[in-house]
Design an enzyme around this catalytic site. Structure first.
Site, PDB file in Angstrom:
ATOM      1  N   GLY A 106       0.828  -1.208   0.000  1.00 27.69           N
ATOM      2  CA  GLY A 106       0.000   0.000   0.000  1.00 27.69           C
ATOM      3  C   GLY A 106       0.855   1.248   0.000  1.00 27.69           C
ATOM      4  O   GLY A 106       1.805   1.389  -0.763  1.00 27.69           O
ATOM      5  N   GLY A 107       0.519   2.159   0.905  1.00 27.48           N
ATOM      6  CA  GLY A 107       1.209   3.445   0.985  1.00 27.48           C
ATOM      7  C   GLY A 107       2.697   3.318   1.248  1.00 27.48           C
ATOM      8  O   GLY A 107       3.456   4.250   0.969  1.00 27.48           O
TER       9      GLY A 107
ATOM     10  N   GLY B 186      19.721   7.601 -34.471  1.00 29.88           N
ATOM     11  CA  GLY B 186      19.342   8.372 -33.289  1.00 29.88           C
ATOM     12  C   GLY B 186      20.095   7.918 -32.055  1.00 29.88           C
ATOM     13  O   GLY B 186      20.386   8.716 -31.152  1.00 29.88           O
ATOM     14  N   ALA B 187      20.440   6.643 -32.036  1.00 32.61           N
ATOM     15  CA  ALA B 187      21.149   6.119 -30.868  1.00 32.61           C
ATOM     16  C   ALA B 187      22.551   6.731 -30.765  1.00 32.61           C
ATOM     17  O   ALA B 187      23.091   6.881 -29.668  1.00 32.61           O
ATOM     18  CB  ALA B 187      21.206   4.609 -30.936  1.00 32.61           C
TER      19      ALA B 187
HETATM   20  C1  HXC Z   1      -2.722  -2.026  11.155  1.00 36.03           C
HETATM   21  C2  HXC Z   1      -1.702  -3.986  10.639  1.00 36.03           C
HETATM   22  C3  HXC Z   1      -1.549  -3.594   9.289  1.00 36.03           C
HETATM   23  C4  HXC Z   1      -2.055  -2.310   8.922  1.00 36.03           C
HETATM   24  C5  HXC Z   1      -0.699  -5.534   9.502  1.00 36.03           C
HETATM   25  N1  HXC Z   1      -1.161  -5.200  10.716  1.00 36.03           N
HETATM   26  N2  HXC Z   1      -0.925  -4.571   8.615  1.00 36.03           N
HETATM   27  N3  HXC Z   1      -2.272  -3.211  11.557  1.00 36.03           N
HETATM   28  N4  HXC Z   1      -2.629  -1.566   9.905  1.00 36.03           N
HETATM   29  N5  HXC Z   1      -1.943  -1.845   7.695  1.00 36.03           N
HETATM   30  C6  HXC Z   1      -1.099  -5.975  11.939  1.00 36.03           C
HETATM   31  C7  HXC Z   1      -1.976  -7.210  11.850  1.00 36.03           C
HETATM   32  O1  HXC Z   1      -3.292  -6.895  12.199  1.00 36.03           O
HETATM   33  C8  HXC Z   1      -1.323  -8.116  12.879  1.00 36.03           C
HETATM   34  O2  HXC Z   1      -1.706  -7.716  14.155  1.00 36.03           O
HETATM   35  C9  HXC Z   1       0.140  -7.761  12.748  1.00 36.03           C
HETATM   36  O3  HXC Z   1       0.204  -6.494  12.096  1.00 36.03           O
HETATM   37  C10 HXC Z   1       0.893  -8.763  11.895  1.00 36.03           C
HETATM   38  O4  HXC Z   1       0.195  -8.936  10.689  1.00 36.03           O
HETATM   39  P1  HXC Z   1      -0.167 -10.360  10.094  1.00 36.03           P
HETATM   40  O5  HXC Z   1      -1.242 -10.150   9.103  1.00 36.03           O
HETATM   41  O6  HXC Z   1      -0.432 -11.327  11.219  1.00 36.03           O
HETATM   42  O7  HXC Z   1       1.202 -10.755   9.402  1.00 36.03           O
HETATM   43  P2  HXC Z   1       1.452 -11.532   8.042  1.00 36.03           P
HETATM   44  O8  HXC Z   1       0.598 -12.765   8.008  1.00 36.03           O
HETATM   45  O9  HXC Z   1       2.920 -11.702   7.937  1.00 36.03           O
HETATM   46  O10 HXC Z   1       0.922 -10.571   6.889  1.00 36.03           O
HETATM   47  C11 HXC Z   1       1.550  -9.337   6.684  1.00 36.03           C
HETATM   48  C12 HXC Z   1       0.758  -8.477   5.669  1.00 36.03           C
HETATM   49  C13 HXC Z   1      -0.725  -8.365   6.178  1.00 36.03           C
HETATM   50  C14 HXC Z   1       0.754  -9.161   4.304  1.00 36.03           C
HETATM   51  C15 HXC Z   1       1.418  -7.144   5.562  1.00 36.03           C
HETATM   52  O11 HXC Z   1      -0.734  -7.956   7.549  1.00 36.03           O
HETATM   53  C16 HXC Z   1      -1.508  -7.400   5.390  1.00 36.03           C
HETATM   54  O12 HXC Z   1      -2.016  -7.749   4.307  1.00 36.03           O
HETATM   55  N6  HXC Z   1      -1.667  -6.177   5.901  1.00 36.03           N
HETATM   56  C17 HXC Z   1      -2.456  -5.162   5.230  1.00 36.03           C
HETATM   57  C18 HXC Z   1      -1.763  -4.721   3.987  1.00 36.03           C
HETATM   58  C19 HXC Z   1      -2.481  -3.643   3.279  1.00 36.03           C
HETATM   59  O13 HXC Z   1      -3.517  -3.856   2.608  1.00 36.03           O
HETATM   60  N7  HXC Z   1      -2.011  -2.400   3.449  1.00 36.03           N
HETATM   61  C20 HXC Z   1      -2.617  -1.280   2.810  1.00 36.03           C
HETATM   62  C21 HXC Z   1      -3.152  -0.352   3.871  1.00 36.03           C
HETATM   63  S1  HXC Z   1      -3.889   0.995   3.059  1.00 36.03           S
HETATM   64  P3  HXC Z   1      -2.110  -8.783  15.288  1.00 36.03           P
HETATM   65  O14 HXC Z   1      -2.294  -7.965  16.507  1.00 36.03           O
HETATM   66  O15 HXC Z   1      -3.333  -9.436  14.812  1.00 36.03           O
HETATM   67  O16 HXC Z   1      -0.958  -9.721  15.363  1.00 36.03           O
HETATM   68  C22 HXC Z   1      -2.607   1.925   2.542  1.00 36.03           C
HETATM   69  C23 HXC Z   1      -2.979   3.037   1.651  1.00 36.03           C
HETATM   70  C24 HXC Z   1      -2.143   4.226   1.929  1.00 36.03           C
HETATM   71  O17 HXC Z   1      -1.487   1.699   2.856  1.00 36.03           O
HETATM   72  C25 HXC Z   1      -1.958   5.062   0.700  1.00 36.03           C
HETATM   73  C26 HXC Z   1      -1.082   6.229   0.994  1.00 36.03           C
HETATM   74  C27 HXC Z   1      -0.618   6.875  -0.253  1.00 36.03           C
END
Ligand code: HXC
Length: 515
Positions: free
Chosen positions: A171-172, A405-406
């Site tokens: 994501g971000g 051109g290259a």
């Molecule tokens: C809050 C998060 C988080 C997030 C992970 N965690 N990502 N908490 N915000 N974005 C937390 C989980 O809830 C979990 O907490 C702990 O971190 C570990 O994550 P797991 O999922 O257990 O680990 P893993 O299986 O290794 O998977 C990792 C991961 C997955 C692939 C990164 O967590 C995931 O898909 N996260 C979301 C990714 C995503 O979609 N991000 C985009 C966000 S929006 P607990 O307490 O349960 O252990 C964005 C847009 C911004 O970023 C744009 C700006 C320009």
């Protein structure tokens, strides 16, 4: 509280901060074969030089029960230290804390460090291991990200920015590294804007994280990453080596190292490296290695657009950027991807006062719909633009073909290159002999008694006329025709002559490079 107790309290808090998300999560990190944020810092920085900043920062989110979940440092370890004695700023995302996700407070820590590195004029390194924006914070985390992005842009071209991805970068989290100068990806890490689940929902495409945005994909296919490392240790070594070639900031030069290699070393093998047949390939990286100090070439984007080679080396102990067409891949032709790769590298060198040496053997631009529809014109223009606007010392060596051109694009004299050499094997023409004859003598060949024979004769004549560097040299577009074996001493001597070069571009807000 007595001072003794206050110190004890501080020490307890410090201990607590060191644990990040706690022992269990540290163990889980290790089980995945990953190091923790602090272990990574220990590996990268000179022993005992790390000074942490903002160790006690916590987030201020109160939704989703977050007010009861506060962790000192809040998921990113920031600070400064030294690598091989040189100052660096560093931030390392801590996956053990809320999955390394970015809160507003976390972003503020990074921003503070970015501002510091910019003021102090030292490189900034970010190690990525994060699930993206902290979902519980909503727009606060988006605001935080954008504050970081803004600073990435303000730092661009002032201090080197290096990213190493050692876990998820989702994501971000992707845009900050994308705006830094170099991205290193460790195998097993991945970068994507939207993960496999969203991809499936949106396009019904089923892919794994690795297939979507693994180190292999971003090194070989997208070109987003510049280096692939088999392990975190290798990733850290790559950062150290990369830093050794680049200066602290745009106002400094890279510190030279004591050279081992003889300045006057000739290499007779170079006299034989270009095959007699114009269509036979040879390996330009061999040419480069025979010319530079100790054959030590640090290639960048090694797995991407391999028809162009870019990387750092040293000449007489001083850092230089090398660009070279690679006749061993697609005959060294320029295409949309290699042009972009070259442009980005030339611009980096120009930002940071690193002289550029260009080795040319290019039959032209790659023809075809894939290239034209893919924007080869626009991308070729990027490389041309990058060379034209650059004001660092530049040397070009045409080893064989420089067609069409290259020829213009590849740091020709006309792009303000300081010294242009050619080997006697150079062929400089508007296009290759076969193509030229087909256009110039189309009707004559068609009407001939023996078209094949005539075509061959005309090709031989054209080759005789243009397949040499003398016409170009007679016009002053080549400064000297040199023996291949003397390339190293001639480049070193030329670099000494042009090292204090001063050149400028007209005052303007900024140019409009064809993006
Ligand atoms: C809050 C998060 C988080 C997030 C992970 N965690 N990502 N908490 N915000 N974005 C937390 C989980 O809830 C979990 O907490 C702990 O971190 C570990 O994550 P797991 O999922 O257990 O680990 P893993 O299986 O290794 O998977 C990792 C991961 C997955 C692939 C990164 O967590 C995931 O898909 N996260 C979301 C990714 C995503 O979609 N991000 C985009 C966000 S929006 P607990 O307490 O349960 O252990 C964005 C847009 C911004 O970023 C744009 C700006 C320009």
């Amino acid at each position: 509280m007595k001072i003794k107790d206050k110190i004890k309290h501080l020490e307890e808090l410090e201990k607590q901060a060191l644990l990040g998300g706690g022992k269990e999560r540290i163990n889980a990190q290790h089980k995945k074969g990953k190091l923790t944020a602090r272990e990574r810092i220990e590996l990268l920085l000179d022993k005992g030089t790390f000074r942490e900043t903002d160790k006690f920062v916590t987030h201020s989110c109160t939704d989703f029960g977050m007010d009861k979940k506060k962790i000192l440092g809040d998921g990113v370890v920031t600070g400064y230290g030294r690598i091989n004695g040189r100052k660096v700023c560093i931030f390392v995302e801590d996956f053990t804390v809320f999955g390394g996700s970015l809160s507003h407070a976390y972003a503020e820590k990074i921003c503070k460090l970015q501002d510091f590195s910019l003021r102090m004029g030292c490189p900034i390194i970010g190690i990525k291991d994060s699930g993206g924006a902290r979902i519980q914070e909503g727009v606060e985390s988006l605001a935080g990200y954008t504050d970081v992005f803004l600073r990435n842009v303000m730092s661009s071209g002032v201090v080197p920015q290096i990213s190493a991805v050692m876990g998820p970068c989702a994501g971000g989290a992707v845009y900050s590294p994308a705006m830094t100068d170099f991205i290193i990806m460790v195998k097993g890490s991945y970068m994507f804007l939207t993960g496999p689940n969203v991809v499936k929902a949106a396009t019904h495409e089923e892919v794994t994280s690795e297939e979507l945005g693994g180190a292999g994909v971003h090194n070989a296919k997208s070109g987003v990453a510049h280096f692939s490392a088999d392990s975190e240790i290798e990733g850290v070594e790559l950062i150290k080596k990369l830093l050794s070639f680049i200066p602290q900031n745009n106002l400094e030069d890279t510190p030279p190292i004591e050279p081992n290699d003889d300045v006057n070393r000739m290499n007779k093998k170079l006299d034989e490296i270009v095959p007699d047949s114009p269509n036979k390939p040879y390996d330009m990286s061999e040419v480069i290695k025979k010319v530079i100090d100790d054959g030590d070439f640090f290639e960048i984007h090694e797995h991407y657009a391999k028809n162009l080679i870019v990387g750092f080396a040293r000449m007489n102990g001083k850092s230089v950027g090398i660009v070279g067409n690679q006749p061993a891949v697609l005959a060294g032709v320029l295409d949309k991807d290699s042009s972009m790769k070259g442009a980005r590298f030339v611009r980096f060198c120009d930002c940071f006062n690193i002289p550029i040496i260009t080795f040319v053997d290019v039959p032209g631009f790659l023809p075809g719909t894939a290239q034209e529809w893919g924007g080869v014109i626009k991308n070729g223009a990027k490389l041309l633009y990058a060379y034209c606007e650059s004001t660092v010392p530049r040397i070009t060596i045409i080893t064989r073909k420089a067609y069409g051109g290259a020829y213009c694009v590849m740091s020709s004299k006309h792009t303000r290159t300081d010294i242009n050499f050619a080997w006697p094997s150079a062929e400089i023409a508007v296009m290759g002999p076969e193509g030229a004859v087909k256009i110039l003598y189309k009707n004559k060949i068609k009407d001939a008694k023996n078209p094949k024979e005539l075509e061959k004769k005309l090709i031989d004549e054209y080759t005789e006329k243009f397949a040499n560097p003398f016409i170009t040299a007679s016009k002053g577009y080549i400064d000297a025709i040199i023996r291949p074996s003397e390339t190293r001493p001639r480049i070193i001597e030329a670099l000494q002559v042009i090292e204090n070069k001063r050149d400028t571009n007209p005052p303007r807000k900024h140019g409009n490079i064809p993006l």
